[in-house]
Design a protein around this motif. Structure first.
Motif, PDB file in Angstrom:
ATOM      1  N   THR A 170      23.739  12.840  50.050  1.00  0.00           N
ATOM      2  CA  THR A 170      24.657  13.106  48.746  1.00  0.00           C
ATOM      3  C   THR A 170      24.931  14.684  49.056  1.00  0.00           C
ATOM      4  O   THR A 170      23.986  15.457  48.733  1.00  0.00           O
ATOM      5  CB  THR A 170      23.809  12.831  47.671  1.00  0.00           C
ATOM      6  OG1 THR A 170      23.699  11.407  47.450  1.00  0.00           O
ATOM      7  CG2 THR A 170      24.893  13.300  46.287  1.00  0.00           C
ATOM      8  N   GLU A 206      27.178  18.069  48.115  1.00  0.00           N
ATOM      9  CA  GLU A 206      27.930  18.596  46.889  1.00  0.00           C
ATOM     10  C   GLU A 206      28.259  20.094  47.078  1.00  0.00           C
ATOM     11  O   GLU A 206      27.544  20.730  47.858  1.00  0.00           O
ATOM     12  CB  GLU A 206      27.134  18.696  45.515  1.00  0.00           C
ATOM     13  CG  GLU A 206      26.453  17.276  45.185  1.00  0.00           C
ATOM     14  CD  GLU A 206      25.742  17.517  43.856  1.00  0.00           C
ATOM     15  OE1 GLU A 206      25.531  16.609  42.999  1.00  0.00           O
ATOM     16  OE2 GLU A 206      25.309  18.729  43.746  1.00  0.00           O
ATOM     17  N   VAL A 231      29.289  21.343  39.742  1.00  0.00           N
ATOM     18  CA  VAL A 231      29.679  20.690  40.668  1.00  0.00           C
ATOM     19  C   VAL A 231      31.275  20.599  40.824  1.00  0.00           C
ATOM     20  O   VAL A 231      31.559  20.048  39.852  1.00  0.00           O
ATOM     21  CB  VAL A 231      28.777  19.456  40.768  1.00  0.00           C
ATOM     22  CG1 VAL A 231      29.336  18.432  41.955  1.00  0.00           C
ATOM     23  CG2 VAL A 231      27.289  19.868  40.948  1.00  0.00           C
ATOM     24  N   SER A 253      31.883  16.128  45.517  1.00  0.00           N
ATOM     25  CA  SER A 253      30.511  15.559  45.774  1.00  0.00           C
ATOM     26  C   SER A 253      31.005  14.025  46.609  1.00  0.00           C
ATOM     27  O   SER A 253      32.340  13.872  46.608  1.00  0.00           O
ATOM     28  CB  SER A 253      29.973  14.864  44.459  1.00  0.00           C
ATOM     29  OG  SER A 253      28.735  14.090  44.828  1.00  0.00           O
ATOM     30  N   GLU A 254      30.161  13.917  47.894  1.00  0.00           N
ATOM     31  CA  GLU A 254      30.416  12.789  48.871  1.00  0.00           C
ATOM     32  C   GLU A 254      29.229  12.294  49.262  1.00  0.00           C
ATOM     33  O   GLU A 254      27.980  12.982  49.476  1.00  0.00           O
ATOM     34  CB  GLU A 254      31.404  13.225  49.594  1.00  0.00           C
ATOM     35  CG  GLU A 254      31.866  12.180  50.807  1.00  0.00           C
ATOM     36  CD  GLU A 254      32.811  12.686  51.907  1.00  0.00           C
ATOM     37  OE1 GLU A 254      32.594  12.597  52.976  1.00  0.00           O
ATOM     38  OE2 GLU A 254      33.919  13.478  51.140  1.00  0.00           O
ATOM     39  N   ARG A 255      29.082  11.164  49.533  1.00  0.00           N
ATOM     40  CA  ARG A 255      27.960  10.514  50.004  1.00  0.00           C
ATOM     41  C   ARG A 255      28.081  10.081  51.544  1.00  0.00           C
ATOM     42  O   ARG A 255      29.216  10.115  51.982  1.00  0.00           O
ATOM     43  CB  ARG A 255      27.554   9.144  49.545  1.00  0.00           C
ATOM     44  CG  ARG A 255      26.862   9.413  48.038  1.00  0.00           C
ATOM     45  CD  ARG A 255      26.509   7.897  47.360  1.00  0.00           C
ATOM     46  NE  ARG A 255      25.628   7.328  47.893  1.00  0.00           N
ATOM     47  CZ  ARG A 255      24.199   7.346  47.728  1.00  0.00           C
ATOM     48  NH1 ARG A 255      24.121   8.230  46.900  1.00  0.00           N
ATOM     49  NH2 ARG A 255      23.173   6.994  48.435  1.00  0.00           N
TER      50      ARG A 255
END
Length: 578
Positions: free
Chosen positions: A343, A345, A352, A355-357
């Motif tokens: 994950t 950020e 924040v 954000s990205e997975r």
């Protein structure tokens, strides 16, 4: 040395079998805390002596075929005496436990520490601690009485203490020379008197450890350096050292002799100790300076199992700009955590903003693309990647900056305030939104927008300029390339303090120029590390040129303060003497 080992040494001394009684007596002469503990151990010795003298009847059966008189050899006699010592304490255990409990309830130790050399007109800080028999904090009711040299009461007060409290006496207690402190708990009363003398100065104490964070089981290497406040000469003597746990309980307590002003010691953290903020406390044997305290962080943590790297495509990003990051992960024991999840950020000014997975490929890599917001306040940013590999969760962080172009200017008038109708020197410091020094030029403007003077930063964003303010006028600074202005402090009618020279030569007096709005009288004082080292009293309205003589040993950064007739500080600045 542990408390049990320390008490063992005291008993050995009382029984005349200490391995170095002469050196121990030297410590006794220097350390009142050690002498008090020795007196307490005399009671323990008395109980042991009484137990050893108590008669014990032993019925020893002898085989009939050898029923004749035997002479006991020396070893058997010694064994019988040892058996008596072992049996008697068990038979008296209940009684002794009750007696010890009664004695402990009667023990209340009062310790007051603080500087003895407090100048008149300065506040007095004292640390009041109440301890039980085992040197643990003990709640008590504390009262105090401040007196002058004739014994006249200047101030009285009382407070409830949970084992330690900081007592502050007012700065306007003229002629304060002693403080009587009284502690009361369950009918037990302890009293002590702290004698004060303006000419006595507390030493400088510096504490250090070998690192900021420890784990249970590790050895902490500690050092104290104690110097004379004015000459910086190393001091000799003994200091008392304690280790305090996160709840304030004393877990180690020993004395350390100074070697050329330095005391070195170690403490091994027990394996079963909990984490938290422990502390090293150092005080001198005569309680003549406030207890110095060094926090020690103890944490139970596991060594990282993943080797992590974050690579950004540049060091800074402008507001609204796009960026890219690559995260590379390897297992410490070897191998690549293929398929581990991430994950990612971007944290900007504490919030924040993206954000990205992602998932690690067969090379242990993951790619990310992000965009910086258009609106940025300070520009303090970082890229975070939280990696989950089975039951392992670890984080990789890479900081970066988003420049905003914004600048802040802080102003420091030489004497503390802008004073009307006299020349004022003003120091200015220019920094960006992340408090980093910035080079700049600018102009000083009055309320009509007219230019009064100009300035340019000289070093690390710092500059200085001089002008004569007018009472009721407002002044501001405008930097080149900016439309907005930065306001200076308001102009007042008070005392202006000016030091003509950037530095004062060794052995030379401190030259001052002071402008006063009334006759006074006024007092100019020079302080070295909190100790008054020179002063002059003067009267009259207008400009005064002063030269304050100082002791030869006084050097470094000094503080110059001007006081009014009520000993209130009205102007102040720092000077340097070579």
């Amino acid at each position: 040395m542990s408390k049990d080992q320390f008490d063992q040494q005291l008993l050995e001394y009382l029984y005349g079998c200490h391995e170095d009684a002469t050196a121990f007596e030297v410590r006794l002469a220097k350390d009142p805390q050690l002498r008090a503990r020795l007196e307490a151990m005399r009671g323990t010795k008395g109980l042991l002596d009484e137990a050893a003298r108590s008669p014990v009847d032993l019925e020893l059966s002898v085989p009939k075929e050898e029923a004749r008189v035997h002479r006991f050899p020396f070893q058997q006699l010694a064994a019988a005496a040892l058996l008596a010592l072992l049996l008697v304490p068990w038979s008296l255990a209940g009684l002794a436990q009750r007696e010890v409990g009664q004695v402990e309830n009667q023990i209340l130790r009062l310790v007051v520490t603080g500087p003895r050399g407090v100048p008149d007109g300065a506040p007095v800080w004292l640390r009041v601690e109440t301890w039980d028999l085992h040197d643990q904090p003990d709640a008590a009711h504390v009262s105090w009485t401040a007196r002058d040299a004739d014994g006249t009461v200047l101030e009285e007060g009382e407070r409830r203490s949970e084992g330690a409290l900081d007592l502050e006496l007012r700065a306007d207690l003229a002629g304060l020379r002693s403080v009587d402190v009284r502690a009361r708990r369950d009918g037990v009363v302890r009293e002590t008197t702290v004698e004060l003398a303006p000419g006595r100065d507390a030493p400088l104490v510096h504490l250090a450890s070998d690192k900021p964070l420890y784990r249970p089981g590790e050895t902490v290497w500690l050092r104290s350096v104690i110097l004379d406040r004015l000459t910086l000469d190393p001091l000799e003597g003994w200091t008392r050292v304690r280790i305090v746990d996160p709840k304030g309980a004393v877990i180690e307590n020993w004395s350390v002799e100074l070697d050329a002003g330095v005391g070195s010691f170690t403490w091994t953290i027990p394996e079963d100790r909990v984490g938290g903020e422990y502390a090293l406390e150092v005080r001198d044997a005569n309680d003549e300076y406030v207890v110095e305290r060094l926090p020690l962080q103890v944490r139970r943590f596991q060594a990282p199992q993943l080797a992590k790297e974050v690579h950004l495509d540049r060091e800074t990003y402008a507001p609204g700009e796009s960026g890219a990051a690559e995260v590379v992960v390897r297992r410490v024991e070897g191998g690549v955590p293929v398929g581990a999840t991430l994950t990612a950020e971007v944290v900007l000014d504490g919030a924040v903003v993206w954000s990205e997975r992602g998932v690690l490929d067969d090379q242990g890599r993951a790619q990310f693309h992000f965009v910086i917001p258009v609106s940025v306040d300070r520009g303090d940013a970082r890229f975070l990647a939280r990696i989950t590999d089975g039951g392992v969760l670890e984080t990789a962080i890479e900081a970066f900056v988003v420049p905003t172009g914004g600048l802040r200017v802080d102003f420091y008038p030489e004497g503390g305030e802008l004073i009307a109708a006299t020349t004022n020197r003003v120091y200015a410091e220019v920094v960006d939104t992340l408090d980093r020094p910035a080079s700049a030029r600018g102009e000083l403007l009055d309320s009509s927008g007219a230019v009064v003077t100009s300035f340019t930063t000289e070093h690390q964003g710092r500059a200085r300029f001089s002008f004569v303010p007018r009472l009721g006028e407002r002044y501001s600074l405008r930097l080149d390339g900016e439309e907005r202005t930065h306001d200076l402090p308001p102009v007042t009618d008070g005392v202006a303090l000016h030091v003509p020279a950037d530095t004062t030569g060794a052995l030379a007096p401190i030259a001052l120029e002071v402008s006063t709005p009334s006759r006074g009288p006024w007092i100019a004082g020079v302080f070295c590390r909190g100790a008054l080292v020179g002063q002059d009293t003067f009267s009259g309205e207008g400009r005064h040129e002063l030269a304050l003589d100082l002791p030869e040993t006084v050097a470094g950064v000094l503080r110059v303060t001007v006081f009014d007739a009520d000993l209130r500080p009205v102007a102040e600045r720092l000077v340097q003497r070579e």
